[in-house]
Design an enzyme around this catalytic site. Structure first.
Site, PDB file in Angstrom:
ATOM      1  NE  ARG A 166      -1.570  -0.311   6.711  1.00 19.06           N
ATOM      2  CZ  ARG A 166      -2.098  -0.937   7.759  1.00 19.06           C
ATOM      3  NH1 ARG A 166      -3.302  -0.606   8.211  1.00 19.06           N
ATOM      4  NH2 ARG A 166      -1.431  -1.905   8.378  1.00 19.06           N
TER       5      ARG A 166
ATOM      6  CG  HIS B 219      -0.190   0.004   2.528  1.00 20.26           C
ATOM      7  ND1 HIS B 219       0.365   1.134   3.077  1.00 20.26           N
ATOM      8  CD2 HIS B 219       0.102  -1.016   3.384  1.00 20.26           C
ATOM      9  CE1 HIS B 219       0.959   0.835   4.219  1.00 20.26           C
ATOM     10  NE2 HIS B 219       0.813  -0.462   4.433  1.00 20.26           N
TER      11      HIS B 219
ATOM     12  CD  GLU C 195       2.385  -5.251   8.054  1.00 17.11           C
ATOM     13  OE1 GLU C 195       2.634  -6.436   7.745  1.00 17.11           O
ATOM     14  OE2 GLU C 195       3.110  -4.301   7.728  1.00 17.11           O
TER      15      GLU C 195
ATOM     16  CG  HIS D 127      -0.734  -4.786   4.758  1.00 19.79           C
ATOM     17  ND1 HIS D 127      -1.169  -3.550   5.161  1.00 19.79           N
ATOM     18  CD2 HIS D 127      -1.854  -5.493   4.424  1.00 19.79           C
ATOM     19  CE1 HIS D 127      -2.491  -3.493   5.080  1.00 19.79           C
ATOM     20  NE2 HIS D 127      -2.930  -4.664   4.640  1.00 19.79           N
TER      21      HIS D 127
END
Length: 206
Positions: free
Chosen positions: A61, A10, A88, A158
């Site tokens: 995100r 991201h 993440e 991520h």
């Protein structure tokens, strides 16, 4: 048959900017992060790539970045599958802490171990090994079959969930992958052979 897998971290998030441990917390993109996502899409478009399906995490995100990239490719309505398996790494008790403040609180050596060891988790969180244990089965069962069917697959995720994928794709050890830095908003394009090995790799940096 060409099998293409595109991985993209991201764009910069608000907490990246503030140097905070983010993990499963859900800050949005900064203006820079939005610009990085647009640039990622333009670079993929310049290669002539069109995605057939996209995967992302449940965190905004990554979803926002993926949506922007698809917009740049003229594919706003493309099927996009969101799953927390691509989230993440969970930083547990470190989540929300400034990284410099965490070093003062826990000691620089301890924070370095939590951040850069492969199998030592922070309190209440995941190690990179733990992250790989949820990312890789999802990749093998859901993403890889799409890639090996000859589709172009975009994965917007991520730093650590993508490290887990890259470790498997490139055959890296845990010690090697923790040293790999992934820039925000920079797509990596893998072309895969029929046996899933890498035919070529292209990192679309400026």
């Amino acid at each position: 048959m060409t099998a293409t897998l595109v991985l993209c971290r991201h764009g910069q998030s608000d907490w990246n900017l503030k140097n905070l441990f983010t993990g499963w917390r859900d800050p949005g993109l900064t203006e820079k992060g939005v610009a990085e996502a647009h640039e990622a899409g333009r670079r993929l478009k310049a290669l002539g790539l069109k995605a057939d399906i996209a995967f992302t995490s449940v965190l905004s995100r990554a979803q926002h970045t993926t949506k922007i990239i698809l917009g740049e490719l003229g594919q706003d309505g493309l099927e996009t599958i969101c799953d927390q398996a691509l989230n993440e790494r969970d930083y547990g008790d470190l989540s929300g802490l400034n990284k410099d403040e965490a070093r003062v609180k826990f000691g620089e050596e301890q924070v370095h171990i939590w951040r850069r060891s492969y199998d030592v988790p922070p309190p209440g969180g995941e190690s990179l090994k733990d992250t790989a244990a949820r990312v890789l089965p999802y990749y093998i069962h859901r993403i890889q079959p799409q890639v090996m069917a000859g589709k172009t697959v975009l994965v917007g995720a991520h730093g650590n969930s993508l490290r887990a994928l890259i470790m498997a794709l490139e055959g890296l050890t845990g010690e090697e992958i923790v040293k790999r830095e992934l820039d925000t908003g920079v797509p990596i394009v893998y072309r895969l052979n029929p046996d899933t090995t890498i035919a070529s790799k292209q990192e679309l940096k400026g």
